[in-house]
Design an enzyme around this catalytic site. Structure first.
Site, mmCIF file in Angstrom:
data_model
loop_
_atom_site.group_PDB
_atom_site.id
_atom_site.type_symbol
_atom_site.label_atom_id
_atom_site.label_comp_id
_atom_site.label_asym_id
_atom_site.label_seq_id
_atom_site.Cartn_x
_atom_site.Cartn_y
_atom_site.Cartn_z
ATOM 1 N N ASP A 1 0.812 -1.228 0.000
ATOM 2 C CA ASP A 1 0.000 0.000 0.000
ATOM 3 C C ASP A 1 0.841 1.272 0.000
ATOM 4 O OD1 ASP A 1 -2.194 -1.667 0.118
ATOM 5 O OD2 ASP A 1 -2.312 -1.577 2.301
ATOM 6 N N GLY B 1 -4.650 -4.156 -3.691
ATOM 7 C CA GLY B 1 -5.631 -3.110 -4.025
ATOM 8 C C GLY B 1 -4.823 -1.893 -4.429
ATOM 9 N N GLN C 1 1.883 -6.050 -3.152
ATOM 10 C CA GLN C 1 2.353 -6.155 -1.754
ATOM 11 C C GLN C 1 3.650 -5.346 -1.601
ATOM 12 O OE1 GLN C 1 1.289 -9.530 -3.237
ATOM 13 N NE2 GLN C 1 -0.610 -8.539 -2.680
#
Ligand code: GDP
Ligand code: IMO
Ligand code: MG
Length: 421
Positions: free
Chosen positions: A13, A40, A222
């Site tokens: 992130d 994401g 990741q």
């Protein structure tokens, strides 16, 4: 031509999606090389926010071909949802998205196995996203996996049934009750839909494109500290998130790799369990979380926040062979009287600068140097010289310590909030 790799240097992130989208113009191909829908990747432009889980972040650039590489694990249902959402917004994936035949499929029981395994671990659970990532990679290395190329085989349903039956036995061992009927139907419907996207032998495809002089960007998911080999094991994901993962996950040779672009936040976050030496369990941590909207893009879970950790960053830079750095979320650090940087650890009565084998958070104390903070809002600044002196001092200190130029400074989530040095 060559392959550049872009990846996260912390626990994920970091803002990889934003930068891949931002620099996609320089490339002909963007290829995801590992992970799956546990990722994401957020991209924001024209007041519109997109979160991609499986599709590479070059999809908004019509000139770019996007490849889901062999190292990725694919959940057809998530992929379909992503394609549909993009279609609704006018982004057509059928033209510039390709899937490797060698990518492995996450089947419905993989997700149940993930949940059963976490449940069995109790307090020691990893804090997985429960997207079936671990069990799918286990089947891959255990040589039982189902791959995208199998969809084209007459024996596809038979293979699916065999694997499902194997999983049912393991679920029985876990005493885990899962109702599967509806799952399988939805999953098979999604398989029909993803057939609209071309399946390719991506290793040949990429190699041909490279020999034609095309440029490839390998997009990581990741972060380095979640790498299966070099991360904070066992609190990691199940793939190689580091630069060498791009070789395995796309079938490109190491000598084809040119730049390795390392992405890091101006502070540090982690979602899920496991050691985090510079974690701030106090009002400062809460303030960073609030200002940085630190909630997971995939699960919505609150991210743990702390100061930047130089021993961990230096470790990540070495393992990946980073040649360029991007510092993200610099705007979030506005409004603090002082900002700390961890330069070493106190461990068993000694000062160390490496990550010890046992990353026991209680036994390792961070050693900090402190910097004066700044209070100006920097989110609309677009030149390095405009940044407050204190912010420039912070950047210069990091560059000196890390010995690599920070070529991009991100000052907000939007594409336009990016300073190129
Ligand atoms: P990724 O998984 O590495 O692509 O990162 P995520 O998308 O999961 O998380 C990064 C979050 O930070 C997203 O919500 C982004 O929109 C946001 N973001 C990215 N860069 C910046 C920045 O410079 N400043 C701020 N405030 N937010 C940013
Ligand atoms: P992106 O690509 C942050 C974390 C999970 C958990 C551990 C294992 O968006 O940076 P898994 O689902 O792989 O079994 O979870 O890894 N994790 C991530 N944390 N960003 C991610 O991806 C992550 N993908 C997995 O929270 O701690
Ligand atoms: Mg993310």
């Amino acid at each position: 031509m060559s392959v550049d790799v872009l990846l996260g240097l912390q626990w994920g992130d970091e803002g990889k999606g934003k930068i891949v989208d931002y620099i996609s113009d320089k490339y002909d191909i963007i290829a995801r090389f590992q992970g799956g829908p546990n990722a994401g990747h957020t991209i924001i432009f024209n007041n519109q926010k997109y979160v991609l889980h499986t599709i590479p972040s070059g999809i908004f650039n019509e000139k770019v071909k996007n490849i889901i590489g062999n190292g990725v694990v694919i959940d057809p249902i998530t992929l379909c949802n992503e394609i549909e959402k993009l279609n609704q917004l006018g982004v057509k994936c059928e033209k510039n998205l390709f899937i490797s035949r060698k990518a492995h499929l996450i089947i419905p029981t993989h997700k149940h196995l993930d949940a059963a395994s976490e449940l069995a671990k109790g307090k020691k659970k990893i804090g997985s996203t429960l997207r079936g990532i671990g069990p799918t990679y286990m089947d891959k290395t255990g040589r039982n996996g189902l791959r995208v190329g199998d969809i084209e085989s007459e024996k596809f349903k038979e293979k699916l049934e065999q694997l499902t039956n194997k999983h049912k036995k393991i679920l029985e061992y876990y005493k885990y009750n899962a109702s599967l009927k509806n799952d399988i139907k939805l999953w098979l419907d999604a398989i029909q839909k993803i057939k609209e996207i071309p399946f390719i032998d991506s290793e040949y495809f990429i190699s041909e494109q490279l020999s034609k002089g095309k440029k490839v960007l390998a997009e990581g998911a990741q972060g380095t500290l979640l790498d299966i080999d070099f991360g904070t094991y066992p609190f990691v994901t199940s793939s190689n998130t580091i630069s060498s993962g791009a070789c395995n996950g796309l079938g490109v040779a190491p000598n084809k790799i040119q730049d390795v672009i390392g992405i890091f936040k101006a502070y540090c976050t982690r979602v899920g369990n496991g050691p985090f030496i510079t974690e701030l369990n106090n009002g400062i941590g809460d303030k960073i979380a609030k200002k940085g909207h630190e909630f997971g893009s995939t699960t919505g879970r609150a991210r743990r926040c702390g100061w930047i950790d130089l021993p961990a960053l230096k470790y990540a830079i070495t393992i990946n062979g980073v040649t360029k750095l991007s510092m993200m979320k610099s705007d979030v650090l506005s409004g603090f009287n002082s900002i700390k940087v961890c330069t070493g650890y106190e461990y068993m009565g000694k000062i160390i600068h490496h990550l010890p084998y046992y990353m026991n958070q209680n036994a390792i104390k961070p050693i900090y140097v402190e910097f004066k903070g700044w209070h100006q809002d920097i989110s609309k600044m677009n030149k390095i010289d405009d940044l407050p002196n204190e912010c420039q001092t912070y950047i210069q200190f990091l560059e000196k310590e890390l010995q690599i130029p920070i070529s991009i400074i991100s000052v907000g989530p939007d594409r336009l909030q990016t300073i190129f040095k």
